[in-house]
Design a protein around this motif. Sequence first.
Motif, mmCIF file in Angstrom:
data_model
loop_
_atom_site.group_PDB
_atom_site.id
_atom_site.type_symbol
_atom_site.label_atom_id
_atom_site.label_comp_id
_atom_site.label_asym_id
_atom_site.label_seq_id
_atom_site.Cartn_x
_atom_site.Cartn_y
_atom_site.Cartn_z
ATOM 1 N N THR A 1 -2.575 -7.220 -21.931
ATOM 2 C CA THR A 1 -2.354 -5.816 -22.275
ATOM 3 C C THR A 1 -2.187 -4.955 -21.022
ATOM 4 O O THR A 1 -1.860 -3.781 -21.111
ATOM 5 C CB THR A 1 -3.554 -5.260 -23.067
ATOM 6 N N GLY A 2 -2.446 -5.549 -19.865
ATOM 7 C CA GLY A 2 -2.395 -4.815 -18.606
ATOM 8 C C GLY A 2 -3.745 -4.267 -18.188
ATOM 9 O O GLY A 2 -3.934 -3.872 -17.048
ATOM 10 N N TYR A 3 -4.693 -4.249 -19.106
ATOM 11 C CA TYR A 3 -6.021 -3.711 -18.803
ATOM 12 C C TYR A 3 -6.909 -4.815 -18.248
ATOM 13 O O TYR A 3 -7.151 -5.814 -18.911
ATOM 14 C CB TYR A 3 -6.664 -3.105 -20.054
ATOM 15 N N ILE A 4 -7.374 -4.583 -17.025
ATOM 16 C CA ILE A 4 -8.269 -5.536 -16.375
ATOM 17 C C ILE A 4 -9.446 -4.786 -15.765
ATOM 18 O O ILE A 4 -9.380 -3.572 -15.541
ATOM 19 C CB ILE A 4 -7.543 -6.369 -15.289
ATOM 20 N N VAL B 1 -13.985 -0.337 -12.802
ATOM 21 C CA VAL B 1 -12.886 0.351 -13.477
ATOM 22 C C VAL B 1 -12.218 -0.596 -14.469
ATOM 23 O O VAL B 1 -12.039 -1.783 -14.192
ATOM 24 C CB VAL B 1 -11.854 0.839 -12.423
ATOM 25 N N HIS B 2 -11.846 -0.056 -15.633
ATOM 26 C CA HIS B 2 -11.115 -0.823 -16.634
ATOM 27 C C HIS B 2 -9.802 -0.092 -16.891
ATOM 28 O O HIS B 2 -9.789 1.033 -17.365
ATOM 29 C CB HIS B 2 -11.921 -0.935 -17.926
ATOM 30 N N GLY B 3 -8.705 -0.726 -16.533
ATOM 31 C CA GLY B 3 -7.412 -0.079 -16.739
ATOM 32 C C GLY B 3 -6.273 -0.903 -16.168
ATOM 33 O O GLY B 3 -6.467 -2.019 -15.690
ATOM 34 N N ARG B 4 -5.104 -0.316 -16.224
ATOM 35 C CA ARG B 4 -3.914 -0.956 -15.655
ATOM 36 C C ARG B 4 -3.899 -0.679 -14.159
ATOM 37 O O ARG B 4 -3.874 0.480 -13.742
ATOM 38 C CB ARG B 4 -2.667 -0.413 -16.327
ATOM 39 N N SER B 5 -3.894 -1.727 -13.377
ATOM 40 C CA SER B 5 -4.056 -1.592 -11.927
ATOM 41 C C SER B 5 -2.995 -0.693 -11.311
ATOM 42 O O SER B 5 -3.296 0.108 -10.435
ATOM 43 C CB SER B 5 -4.058 -2.964 -11.260
ATOM 44 N N TRP B 6 -1.756 -0.782 -11.766
ATOM 45 C CA TRP B 6 -0.693 0.030 -11.184
ATOM 46 C C TRP B 6 -0.863 1.511 -11.509
ATOM 47 O O TRP B 6 -0.536 2.361 -10.693
ATOM 48 C CB TRP B 6 0.686 -0.490 -11.611
ATOM 49 N N ASP C 1 -8.136 12.119 -9.848
ATOM 50 C CA ASP C 1 -9.423 11.567 -10.248
ATOM 51 C C ASP C 1 -9.208 10.366 -11.170
ATOM 52 O O ASP C 1 -8.376 10.416 -12.077
ATOM 53 C CB ASP C 1 -10.217 12.653 -10.972
ATOM 54 N N VAL C 2 -9.958 9.294 -10.939
ATOM 55 C CA VAL C 2 -9.864 8.114 -11.801
ATOM 56 C C VAL C 2 -11.168 7.867 -12.565
ATOM 57 O O VAL C 2 -11.376 6.803 -13.123
ATOM 58 C CB VAL C 2 -9.483 6.844 -10.996
ATOM 59 N N SER C 3 -12.027 8.881 -12.611
ATOM 60 C CA SER C 3 -13.340 8.693 -13.250
ATOM 61 C C SER C 3 -13.219 8.333 -14.732
ATOM 62 O O SER C 3 -14.095 7.655 -15.263
ATOM 63 C CB SER C 3 -14.218 9.917 -13.063
ATOM 64 N N GLU C 4 -12.129 8.764 -15.393
ATOM 65 C CA GLU C 4 -11.977 8.404 -16.805
ATOM 66 C C GLU C 4 -11.697 6.917 -16.989
ATOM 67 O O GLU C 4 -11.819 6.387 -18.084
ATOM 68 C CB GLU C 4 -10.878 9.237 -17.481
ATOM 69 N N SER C 5 -11.350 6.229 -15.919
ATOM 70 C CA SER C 5 -11.095 4.787 -15.983
ATOM 71 C C SER C 5 -12.340 3.949 -15.708
ATOM 72 O O SER C 5 -12.298 2.729 -15.834
ATOM 73 C CB SER C 5 -10.001 4.399 -14.981
ATOM 74 N N VAL C 6 -13.430 4.620 -15.315
ATOM 75 C CA VAL C 6 -14.656 3.878 -15.062
ATOM 76 C C VAL C 6 -15.151 3.324 -16.389
ATOM 77 O O VAL C 6 -15.380 4.060 -17.340
ATOM 78 C CB VAL C 6 -15.736 4.759 -14.393
ATOM 79 N N GLY C 7 -15.286 2.006 -16.447
ATOM 80 C CA GLY C 7 -15.677 1.357 -17.690
ATOM 81 C C GLY C 7 -17.134 0.955 -17.740
ATOM 82 O O GLY C 7 -17.708 0.827 -18.808
ATOM 83 N N LYS C 8 -17.736 0.735 -16.577
ATOM 84 C CA LYS C 8 -19.148 0.347 -16.522
ATOM 85 C C LYS C 8 -19.793 0.909 -15.272
ATOM 86 O O LYS C 8 -19.164 0.985 -14.212
ATOM 87 C CB LYS C 8 -19.318 -1.176 -16.478
#
Length: 154
Positions: A61-64, A117-122, A133-140
């Motif tokens: 899915t692109g999410y890693i 972070v959990h999301g699409r790396s690109w 800001d990428v704080s919304e991508s923080v997964g844990k």
Amino acid sequence: MVKASTTTYLVFSIILLASLSHAQTTVTLDLSDHTQLIYDEVVTLSKGDTLELILKENPSTGYIWQILDELALPSQLTLRASQHVASENRRGAVGTAGVRKFLITAVEEGEGEFKIVHGRSWEIKAKLERGEDVSESVGKVIKFKVSGVPDKGL
């Protein structure tokens, strides 16, 4: 006389080495079914121990899961490996889910937390390059404590 003092010295050396050594252990934290952002318990490690962190992932899915340089691990921890392990698939299908395994070593005493972070790396990389800001991508968020080598009681 010489034989007795050599034996005494050898026994003393072995006891001293045993007291200084620490059997490094691996602490496994399987969060593959953990849905909360913050893991409530403090992960306790001794200096030299390895934390094996397991998170559910479907990279098709692109999410890693990622530990980014920009959201670096605290100085007490070092990332040794990050690997996707696919689920067992009897039909040979491509793009199946699995888990991400991080191996993180405790290198110095201290405590704190780190973010994964959990999301699409690109997409995350592009945001960081634009200064967003990428704080919304923080997964844990994982809290930890690293202590020195435990006392063996010798």
